[in-house]
Enzyme design. Structure first.
Site, short mmCIF file in Angstrom:
data_model
loop_
_atom_site.label_atom_id
_atom_site.label_comp_id
_atom_site.label_asym_id
_atom_site.label_seq_id
_atom_site.Cartn_x
_atom_site.Cartn_y
_atom_site.Cartn_z
N ARG A 122 -0.34 -21.70 21.51
CA ARG A 122 0.75 -20.97 22.19
C ARG A 122 0.31 -20.67 23.63
O ARG A 122 0.22 -19.50 24.03
CB ARG A 122 1.09 -19.68 21.43
CG ARG A 122 1.31 -19.84 19.94
CD ARG A 122 2.50 -20.69 19.56
NE ARG A 122 3.79 -20.14 19.87
CZ ARG A 122 4.45 -19.28 19.10
NH1 ARG A 122 3.92 -18.84 18.00
NH2 ARG A 122 5.66 -18.87 19.42
N GLN A 127 3.95 -24.63 26.43
CA GLN A 127 5.22 -23.94 26.19
C GLN A 127 6.40 -24.91 25.97
O GLN A 127 7.23 -24.67 25.10
CB GLN A 127 5.53 -23.04 27.39
CG GLN A 127 6.09 -21.72 26.98
CD GLN A 127 5.95 -20.67 28.07
OE1 GLN A 127 5.47 -20.96 29.16
NE2 GLN A 127 6.39 -19.47 27.78
P1 NAD Z 1 5.33 -13.91 15.38
O1 NAD Z 1 6.46 -14.70 14.83
O2 NAD Z 1 3.94 -14.26 14.97
O3 NAD Z 1 5.54 -12.36 15.07
C1 NAD Z 1 6.75 -11.72 15.45
C2 NAD Z 1 6.46 -10.37 16.04
O4 NAD Z 1 6.11 -9.44 15.01
C3 NAD Z 1 5.33 -10.31 17.06
O5 NAD Z 1 5.83 -9.82 18.27
C4 NAD Z 1 4.32 -9.37 16.43
O6 NAD Z 1 3.64 -8.59 17.39
C5 NAD Z 1 5.21 -8.51 15.56
N1 NAD Z 1 4.52 -7.80 14.47
C6 NAD Z 1 3.53 -8.23 13.66
N2 NAD Z 1 3.17 -7.27 12.78
C7 NAD Z 1 3.97 -6.21 13.04
C8 NAD Z 1 4.10 -4.92 12.47
N3 NAD Z 1 3.31 -4.52 11.47
N4 NAD Z 1 5.02 -4.08 12.97
C9 NAD Z 1 5.82 -4.47 14.00
N5 NAD Z 1 5.75 -5.68 14.57
C10 NAD Z 1 4.83 -6.53 14.11
O7 NAD Z 1 5.44 -13.91 16.95
P2 NAD Z 1 5.88 -15.07 17.91
O8 NAD Z 1 7.31 -14.96 18.19
O9 NAD Z 1 5.38 -16.35 17.37
O10 NAD Z 1 5.09 -14.68 19.22
C11 NAD Z 1 3.72 -14.35 19.12
C12 NAD Z 1 3.11 -14.15 20.48
O11 NAD Z 1 2.96 -15.40 21.12
C13 NAD Z 1 3.92 -13.29 21.42
O12 NAD Z 1 3.01 -12.54 22.17
C14 NAD Z 1 4.60 -14.27 22.31
O13 NAD Z 1 4.92 -13.72 23.55
C15 NAD Z 1 3.50 -15.29 22.42
N6 NAD Z 1 4.02 -16.58 22.79
C16 NAD Z 1 3.50 -17.20 23.90
C17 NAD Z 1 3.97 -18.43 24.27
C18 NAD Z 1 3.42 -19.15 25.45
O14 NAD Z 1 2.91 -18.56 26.36
N7 NAD Z 1 3.49 -20.45 25.43
C19 NAD Z 1 4.95 -19.06 23.55
C20 NAD Z 1 5.46 -18.40 22.42
C21 NAD Z 1 4.97 -17.18 22.05
#
Ligand code: NAD
Length: 378
Positions: A122, A127
């Site tokens: 990620r 991206q």
């Molecule tokens: P995910 O699907 O793994 O999780 C969804 C969300 O649930 C996350 O925001 C996480 O912090 C939250 N979460 C986990 N446990 C929790 C709890 N107990 N209570 C409340 N919330 C909780 O997340 P995702 O959508 O795959 O994204 C994960 C990270 O990766 C984020 O920081 C996102 O910004 C980052 N990301 C970066 C890129 C990039 O730069 N290329 C692309 C996609 C995602």
């Protein structure tokens, strides 16, 4: 190199790996495209559109796979489908190797090079190839629409001759990619949105979308270096449960998206919290596929308990097949561009994206994490 686009066979899967628009782009990369007849039908891309874009449309499975260099899919193949792929070819699809040990073994036995879309790092560089993000965008949007359709209330505040209507309150648990899209869609519909997340970075993103971030403990930031969430302390969990309970009781809609990488989803919404909610309220559990964030969720089903409707559907991106396929096809186009040169795969293991997402090659497990997990399990 011959690129094969397979028709998806998983139940309720309406997406297709490549759309007609992408065909000429692959051709400029030195590839020819063969599409299984009817592959795009459920996402409204016709065989004729693929033909017009320059692809061959092939009815017979034997002829389709003959000479294939790479097979593109949304969902990993069944074993029977995997056996049609020529030995030594490449497969790119969503693939959780630890959940599909049968397929992992088959790929090893047949010397197939398998890339997993879920294992693309990620990072900023990756991206444009990140299908977890593109498909979560569709999922988050669809979740709110499904909730709105089932909720016996308006989302926006209305001043009418028949009196004033209070806006609906939407509680989003987990502000990752799906959660942020859910917040945006709920706000566009006029809902009042409250948000929980364990990562500090989520606060700013939430507020920029006009939602309220509920702080459990200002001192805690449960983010890994990679940006994912990590397990929180027992003390945090108790504080969070108390606050969640309070806000859940006032919510009309709850959208849960909380995930921990490679682990079952944390159970955050207890049956007691559901019981305390207003009858007629709706919960959409986007973590259903990994067990659910709500104790009552039944993956793949919609149930009503204590007057609250709980949606555990796992095919939300597939319900938006046109755009979900369009975004997935773009992810694949970018991924192929990164992985190949002059129409051939580079297999450059010095490259972070290749090393992260290549699972098997030449009869061996290429991915360090998977190799360790498989060896660790004996
Ligand atoms: P995910 O699907 O793994 O999780 C969804 C969300 O649930 C996350 O925001 C996480 O912090 C939250 N979460 C986990 N446990 C929790 C709890 N107990 N209570 C409340 N919330 C909780 O997340 P995702 O959508 O795959 O994204 C994960 C990270 O990766 C984020 O920081 C996102 O910004 C980052 N990301 C970066 C890129 C990039 O730069 N290329 C692309 C996609 C995602």
């Amino acid at each position: 190199m011959k690129v094969v686009v397979a028709k998806e066979s998983a139940p309720d899967e309406r997406r297709v790996a490549l759309i007609p628009d992408t065909v000429p782009r692959l051709q400029t990369m030195g590839m020819e495209v063969a599409v299984q007849a009817g592959a795009g039908a459920d996402s409204f891309y016709s065989d004729d559109q693929y033909r017009q874009a320059g692809a061959m449309v092939v009815d017979d499975a034997g002829a389709l796979y003959e000479g294939a260099g790479v097979v593109l899919r949304v969902v990993a193949p069944t074993l029977e489908e995997a056996d049609r792929i020529p030995e030594g070819a490449v497969v790119i699809s969503h693939f959780q190797p630890l959940d599909r040990r049968d397929l992992l073994e088959r790929y090893l036995a047949r010397r197939i090079a398998a890339f997993s879309m879920e294992y693309i790092p990620r990072t900023t560089l990756a991206q444009a190839m990140d299908s977890l993000s593109s498909q979560s965008t569709a999922t988050g949007h669809q979740a709110v629409l499904m909730a709105a359709e089932r909720l016996p209330k308006f989302f926006p505040m209305l001043m009418t001759a028949a009196g004033m209507i209070q806006p609906s309150t939407v509680l989003v648990v987990g502000a990752g990619v799906a959660g942020l899209q859910a917040i945006a869609t709920a706000r566009r519909l006029g809902g009042v949105v409250e948000v929980f997340d364990v990562r500090k970075a989520a606060k700013e993103e939430t507020m920029s979308l006009g939602a309220t971030f509920i702080e459990v403990d200002e001192g805690v930031d449960a983010a890994t270096a990679g940006g994912y969430a990590k397990e929180v302390s027992e003390e945090y969990k108790q504080k969070q449960a108390a606050l969640l309970g309070e806000h859940a009781a006032k919510a009309d809609v709850i959208i849960t998206t909380a995930l921990l990488f490679g682990r079952p989803a944390p159970k955050l919404i207890t049956e007691a919290m559901v019981e305390a909610m207003k009858p007629g309220s709706v919960i959409v559990d986007l973590a259903a596929e990994r067990g659910g964030n709500c104790e009552i969720t039944v993956p793949g089903e919609e149930v009503v308990r204590h007057g609250v409707r709980i949606l555990g559907h796992t095919d939300l991106a597939s319900r938006m097949a046109v755009h979900a396929s369009q975004m997935y096809a773009k992810n694949l186009q970018n991924f192929l561009k990164h992985l190949t040169a002059d129409g051939a795969f580079k297999f450059d293991m010095e490259d972070e994206i290749t090393a992260g997402s290549l699972i098997t090659r030449d009869g061996a497990i290429a991915n360090v994490r998977i190799r360790e997990a498989v060896q660790g399990a004996g």
